[in-house]
Write a protein that holds these residues in place. Structure first.
Motif, mmCIF file in Angstrom:
data_model
loop_
_atom_site.group_PDB
_atom_site.id
_atom_site.type_symbol
_atom_site.label_atom_id
_atom_site.label_comp_id
_atom_site.label_asym_id
_atom_site.label_seq_id
_atom_site.Cartn_x
_atom_site.Cartn_y
_atom_site.Cartn_z
ATOM 1 N N ASP A 4 32.322 34.820 42.690
ATOM 2 C CA ASP A 4 33.649 35.393 42.471
ATOM 3 C C ASP A 4 34.334 34.551 41.388
ATOM 4 O O ASP A 4 34.509 33.342 41.556
ATOM 5 C CB ASP A 4 34.430 35.315 43.784
ATOM 6 C CG ASP A 4 35.831 35.905 43.676
ATOM 7 O OD1 ASP A 4 36.369 36.024 42.544
ATOM 8 O OD2 ASP A 4 36.392 36.227 44.734
ATOM 9 N N ILE A 5 34.717 35.188 40.318
ATOM 10 C CA ILE A 5 35.255 34.429 39.184
ATOM 11 C C ILE A 5 36.557 33.706 39.536
ATOM 12 O O ILE A 5 36.853 32.660 38.967
ATOM 13 C CB ILE A 5 35.420 35.338 37.943
ATOM 14 C CG1 ILE A 5 35.482 34.478 36.688
ATOM 15 C CG2 ILE A 5 36.616 36.263 38.068
ATOM 16 C CD1 ILE A 5 35.130 35.194 35.422
ATOM 17 N N ASN A 18 43.189 45.179 30.754
ATOM 18 C CA ASN A 18 43.409 46.376 29.938
ATOM 19 C C ASN A 18 44.556 46.055 28.983
ATOM 20 O O ASN A 18 45.237 45.042 29.126
ATOM 21 C CB ASN A 18 43.702 47.607 30.804
ATOM 22 C CG ASN A 18 44.937 47.429 31.648
ATOM 23 O OD1 ASN A 18 46.045 47.310 31.125
ATOM 24 N ND2 ASN A 18 44.766 47.365 32.963
ATOM 25 N N GLY A 25 42.507 47.022 38.547
ATOM 26 C CA GLY A 25 41.526 46.808 39.618
ATOM 27 C C GLY A 25 40.500 45.760 39.199
ATOM 28 O O GLY A 25 40.730 44.992 38.273
ATOM 29 N N VAL A 27 38.072 42.772 38.360
ATOM 30 C CA VAL A 27 38.345 41.354 38.089
ATOM 31 C C VAL A 27 39.846 41.137 37.878
ATOM 32 O O VAL A 27 40.428 40.160 38.365
ATOM 33 C CB VAL A 27 37.593 40.915 36.806
ATOM 34 C CG1 VAL A 27 37.982 39.499 36.420
ATOM 35 C CG2 VAL A 27 36.095 41.004 36.989
ATOM 36 N N ASP A 28 40.454 42.031 37.140
ATOM 37 C CA ASP A 28 41.873 41.940 36.810
ATOM 38 C C ASP A 28 42.724 41.872 38.078
ATOM 39 O O ASP A 28 43.593 40.994 38.230
ATOM 40 C CB ASP A 28 42.228 43.188 35.973
ATOM 41 C CG ASP A 28 43.496 43.035 35.161
ATOM 42 O OD1 ASP A 28 44.042 41.924 35.115
ATOM 43 O OD2 ASP A 28 43.925 44.041 34.565
ATOM 44 N N ALA A 114 31.259 40.117 33.733
ATOM 45 C CA ALA A 114 30.526 41.092 32.912
ATOM 46 C C ALA A 114 31.550 42.100 32.381
ATOM 47 O O ALA A 114 31.773 43.167 32.957
ATOM 48 C CB ALA A 114 29.460 41.783 33.745
ATOM 49 N N SER A 116 33.580 44.929 30.805
ATOM 50 C CA SER A 116 33.355 46.376 30.591
ATOM 51 C C SER A 116 32.275 46.989 31.486
ATOM 52 O O SER A 116 32.026 48.189 31.404
ATOM 53 C CB SER A 116 33.010 46.709 29.130
ATOM 54 O OG SER A 116 34.159 46.623 28.312
ATOM 55 N N GLY A 118 32.237 47.380 34.714
ATOM 56 C CA GLY A 118 32.725 47.944 35.973
ATOM 57 C C GLY A 118 33.414 49.263 35.697
ATOM 58 O O GLY A 118 32.792 50.253 35.332
ATOM 59 N N ILE A 119 34.731 49.247 35.828
ATOM 60 C CA ILE A 119 35.537 50.455 35.651
ATOM 61 C C ILE A 119 35.339 51.050 34.249
ATOM 62 O O ILE A 119 35.391 52.269 34.073
ATOM 63 C CB ILE A 119 37.020 50.102 35.934
ATOM 64 C CG1 ILE A 119 37.182 49.791 37.438
ATOM 65 C CG2 ILE A 119 37.960 51.231 35.505
ATOM 66 C CD1 ILE A 119 38.451 49.053 37.810
ATOM 67 N N TYR A 120 35.074 50.231 33.257
ATOM 68 C CA TYR A 120 34.901 50.722 31.883
ATOM 69 C C TYR A 120 33.508 51.263 31.596
ATOM 70 O O TYR A 120 33.221 51.691 30.476
ATOM 71 C CB TYR A 120 35.316 49.653 30.871
ATOM 72 C CG TYR A 120 36.822 49.545 30.682
ATOM 73 C CD1 TYR A 120 37.700 50.405 31.350
ATOM 74 C CD2 TYR A 120 37.375 48.595 29.838
ATOM 75 C CE1 TYR A 120 39.083 50.307 31.179
ATOM 76 C CE2 TYR A 120 38.765 48.502 29.657
ATOM 77 C CZ TYR A 120 39.608 49.354 30.335
ATOM 78 O OH TYR A 120 40.972 49.259 30.154
#
Ligand code: AR6
Length: 162
Positions: A4-5, A18, A25, A27-28, A114, A116, A118-120
């Protein structure tokens, strides 16, 4: 490494943010939740000053890390896989620009997620290849770059890329 970062004891952790810099959501969300409101306060100040129209894709900017063990959060905006043209160049830019910001802070150890992937919507192998290639080629004073991956599949992809 797998992990976990938000738990990393490094000088700087990189946030897959973003353009709004107002949280989200993945990591952010985890960084803002665990780091507390001091991070958002600085993000708001950045929006009110340097980045009135948001942080452009491929660029990076630092704030405090609030309650995280790290000292700084470096926010960068990855490209959306299905949308952005020149997406590989933009993703490479995220890693390079984050390392430049780390250099300007004097950060010796930096943890990356990593970006982009995930959600991207990036395929993990491709995201890992861009990450590893770009960091290896970068000219930086950072002594340790730690890729912190969520899950065994992501770890395996980065190991293949390495
Ligand atoms: N530590 C390490 N990796 C993590 C963690 C964590 N705590 N949480 C998720 N991951 P993502 P993106 C992994 O979606 O694709 C946000 O809403 C995750 O499994 O966080 O760049 C932003 O506000 C995936 O492999 O980032 C943007 O709107 C990788 O980190 C958007 O998502 C990146 O997933 C950015 O999307």
């Amino acid at each position: 490494m797998q992990g976990d970062i938000t738990e990393q004891e490094v000088d700087a952790v990189v946030n897959a943010a973003n353009s709004s810099l107002m949280g989200g959501g993945g990591v952010d969300g985890a960084i803002h939740r665990r780091g507390g409101p001091a991070i958002l306060d600085e993000c708001r100040a950045l929006r009110a000053s340097r980045y009135g129209r948001g942080l452009p894709t491929g660029q990076a900017v630092a704030t405090t890390a609030g309650n995280l063990p790290a000292r700084w959060v470096i926010h960068t905006v990855g490209p959306v896989h299905s949308r952005d043209e020149d997406r590989s160049a933009l993703l490479a830019s995220c890693y390079r620009e984050s390392l430049k910001v780390a250099d300007s802070l004097g950060a010796a150890t930096v943890a990356f997620p990593a970006i982009s992937a995930g959600i991207y919507g990036w395929p993990m192998d491709d995201a890992a290849r861009v990450a590893v290639t770009t960091v290896r080629a970068a000219s930086t004073s950072v002594e340790e770059v730690r890729f912190v991956l969520f899950g065994a599949d992501a770890l395996a992809a980065f190991e293949r890329a390495l």
